[in-house]
Design a protein around this motif. Sequence first.
Motif, PDB file in Angstrom:
ATOM      1  N   ALA A 269       0.833  -1.209   0.000  1.00  0.00           N
ATOM      2  CA  ALA A 269       0.000   0.000   0.000  1.00  0.00           C
ATOM      3  C   ALA A 269       0.866   1.256   0.000  1.00  0.00           C
ATOM      4  O   ALA A 269       0.580   2.218  -0.730  1.00  0.00           O
ATOM      5  CB  ALA A 269      -0.933  -0.009   1.214  1.00  0.00           C
ATOM      6  N   THR A 270       1.924   1.257   0.787  1.00  0.00           N
ATOM      7  CA  THR A 270       2.821   2.414   0.841  1.00  0.00           C
ATOM      8  C   THR A 270       3.446   2.666  -0.522  1.00  0.00           C
ATOM      9  O   THR A 270       3.518   3.812  -0.990  1.00  0.00           O
ATOM     10  CB  THR A 270       3.918   2.199   1.911  1.00  0.00           C
ATOM     11  OG1 THR A 270       3.284   2.087   3.179  1.00  0.00           O
ATOM     12  CG2 THR A 270       4.915   3.342   1.922  1.00  0.00           C
TER      13      THR A 270
ATOM     14  N   ARG B 207       0.867   4.137  -2.786  1.00  0.00           N
ATOM     15  CA  ARG B 207       0.638   5.557  -2.440  1.00  0.00           C
ATOM     16  C   ARG B 207       1.743   6.442  -3.017  1.00  0.00           C
ATOM     17  O   ARG B 207       1.478   7.516  -3.545  1.00  0.00           O
ATOM     18  CB  ARG B 207       0.572   5.728  -0.926  1.00  0.00           C
ATOM     19  CG  ARG B 207      -0.752   5.354  -0.317  1.00  0.00           C
ATOM     20  CD  ARG B 207      -0.808   5.756   1.171  1.00  0.00           C
ATOM     21  NE  ARG B 207      -2.102   5.455   1.721  1.00  0.00           N
ATOM     22  CZ  ARG B 207      -2.352   4.483   2.598  1.00  0.00           C
ATOM     23  NH1 ARG B 207      -1.377   3.725   3.056  1.00  0.00           N
ATOM     24  NH2 ARG B 207      -3.570   4.278   3.046  1.00  0.00           N
ATOM     25  N   ARG B 208       2.990   5.974  -2.898  1.00  0.00           N
ATOM     26  CA  ARG B 208       4.124   6.729  -3.435  1.00  0.00           C
ATOM     27  C   ARG B 208       3.997   6.942  -4.943  1.00  0.00           C
ATOM     28  O   ARG B 208       4.448   7.952  -5.467  1.00  0.00           O
ATOM     29  CB  ARG B 208       5.435   5.992  -3.153  1.00  0.00           C
ATOM     30  CG  ARG B 208       6.013   6.318  -1.829  1.00  0.00           C
ATOM     31  CD  ARG B 208       7.456   5.821  -1.732  1.00  0.00           C
ATOM     32  NE  ARG B 208       7.635   5.326  -0.389  1.00  0.00           N
ATOM     33  CZ  ARG B 208       7.971   4.087  -0.058  1.00  0.00           C
ATOM     34  NH1 ARG B 208       8.215   3.188  -0.965  1.00  0.00           N
ATOM     35  NH2 ARG B 208       8.076   3.751   1.211  1.00  0.00           N
TER      36      ARG B 208
ATOM     37  N   GLY C 151       1.294   7.438  -6.394  1.00  0.00           N
ATOM     38  CA  GLY C 151       0.195   8.361  -6.635  1.00  0.00           C
ATOM     39  C   GLY C 151      -1.144   7.728  -6.944  1.00  0.00           C
ATOM     40  O   GLY C 151      -2.051   8.407  -7.428  1.00  0.00           O
TER      41      GLY C 151
ATOM     42  N   GLU D  59      -4.860   6.206  -6.323  1.00  0.00           N
ATOM     43  CA  GLU D  59      -5.972   6.618  -5.468  1.00  0.00           C
ATOM     44  C   GLU D  59      -6.254   5.568  -4.403  1.00  0.00           C
ATOM     45  O   GLU D  59      -5.990   4.372  -4.595  1.00  0.00           O
ATOM     46  CB  GLU D  59      -7.224   6.833  -6.313  1.00  0.00           C
ATOM     47  CG  GLU D  59      -7.113   7.994  -7.270  1.00  0.00           C
ATOM     48  CD  GLU D  59      -8.394   8.214  -8.076  1.00  0.00           C
ATOM     49  OE1 GLU D  59      -9.406   7.546  -7.775  1.00  0.00           O
ATOM     50  OE2 GLU D  59      -8.357   9.049  -8.975  1.00  0.00           O
ATOM     51  N   ALA D  60      -6.826   6.023  -3.299  1.00  0.00           N
ATOM     52  CA  ALA D  60      -7.122   5.135  -2.172  1.00  0.00           C
ATOM     53  C   ALA D  60      -8.013   3.966  -2.583  1.00  0.00           C
ATOM     54  O   ALA D  60      -7.789   2.835  -2.146  1.00  0.00           O
ATOM     55  CB  ALA D  60      -7.763   5.917  -1.029  1.00  0.00           C
TER      56      ALA D  60
ATOM     57  N   ILE E  30      -5.895   1.360  -4.371  1.00  0.00           N
ATOM     58  CA  ILE E  30      -5.025   0.678  -3.408  1.00  0.00           C
ATOM     59  C   ILE E  30      -5.837  -0.293  -2.562  1.00  0.00           C
ATOM     60  O   ILE E  30      -5.440  -1.446  -2.372  1.00  0.00           O
ATOM     61  CB  ILE E  30      -4.302   1.698  -2.515  1.00  0.00           C
ATOM     62  CG1 ILE E  30      -3.399   2.604  -3.365  1.00  0.00           C
ATOM     63  CG2 ILE E  30      -3.500   0.996  -1.420  1.00  0.00           C
ATOM     64  CD1 ILE E  30      -2.886   3.830  -2.631  1.00  0.00           C
TER      65      ILE E  30
ATOM     66  N   ASP F 124      -9.402   3.980   3.172  1.00  0.00           N
ATOM     67  CA  ASP F 124      -8.228   3.910   4.045  1.00  0.00           C
ATOM     68  C   ASP F 124      -8.403   2.871   5.146  1.00  0.00           C
ATOM     69  O   ASP F 124      -7.437   2.183   5.503  1.00  0.00           O
ATOM     70  CB  ASP F 124      -7.907   5.282   4.639  1.00  0.00           C
ATOM     71  CG  ASP F 124      -7.307   6.234   3.619  1.00  0.00           C
ATOM     72  OD1 ASP F 124      -6.634   5.764   2.673  1.00  0.00           O
ATOM     73  OD2 ASP F 124      -7.510   7.451   3.761  1.00  0.00           O
TER      74      ASP F 124
ATOM     75  N   ILE G 228      -7.653  -0.430   3.519  1.00  0.00           N
ATOM     76  CA  ILE G 228      -6.205  -0.565   3.318  1.00  0.00           C
ATOM     77  C   ILE G 228      -5.542  -0.974   4.629  1.00  0.00           C
ATOM     78  O   ILE G 228      -4.738  -1.916   4.665  1.00  0.00           O
ATOM     79  CB  ILE G 228      -5.609   0.747   2.777  1.00  0.00           C
ATOM     80  CG1 ILE G 228      -6.123   1.018   1.365  1.00  0.00           C
ATOM     81  CG2 ILE G 228      -4.084   0.709   2.814  1.00  0.00           C
ATOM     82  CD1 ILE G 228      -5.876   2.464   0.879  1.00  0.00           C
TER      83      ILE G 228
END
Length: 100
Positions: free
Chosen positions: A19-20, A23-24, A26, A28-29, A32, A86, A89
């Motif tokens: 997940a990290t 996110r890096r 870019g 979207e939640a 992910i 979130d 996740i």
Amino acid sequence: MNDLRSAYERKVQTLAEMATDMRRRGLEAETIARAVHAERLTIAKAFKDLTPEPLRTRIRARTIAQYGNPAGPSIDFLRAVGKSWDDIIDSASRPGSLPD
């Protein structure tokens, strides 16, 4: 059995790294959440298949009782009970407890 459980927990915890990384990049939640959730279900199935009886049957029964699905909660289920992307996740990378 403890070795199998430890391996499962380590594998599930790697989803936080996944997940990290996403996110890096870019993403979207929602993207992910869907990816880590799908991977979590894959991991859970693989380890449930390796779990000896009678524990496998107890895990399956508890999962059905909690989520109405032997695989675990679906994205739709989690969203319907108010989980944010979130939340999904975060929870995907936390192993659940064993049934009593």
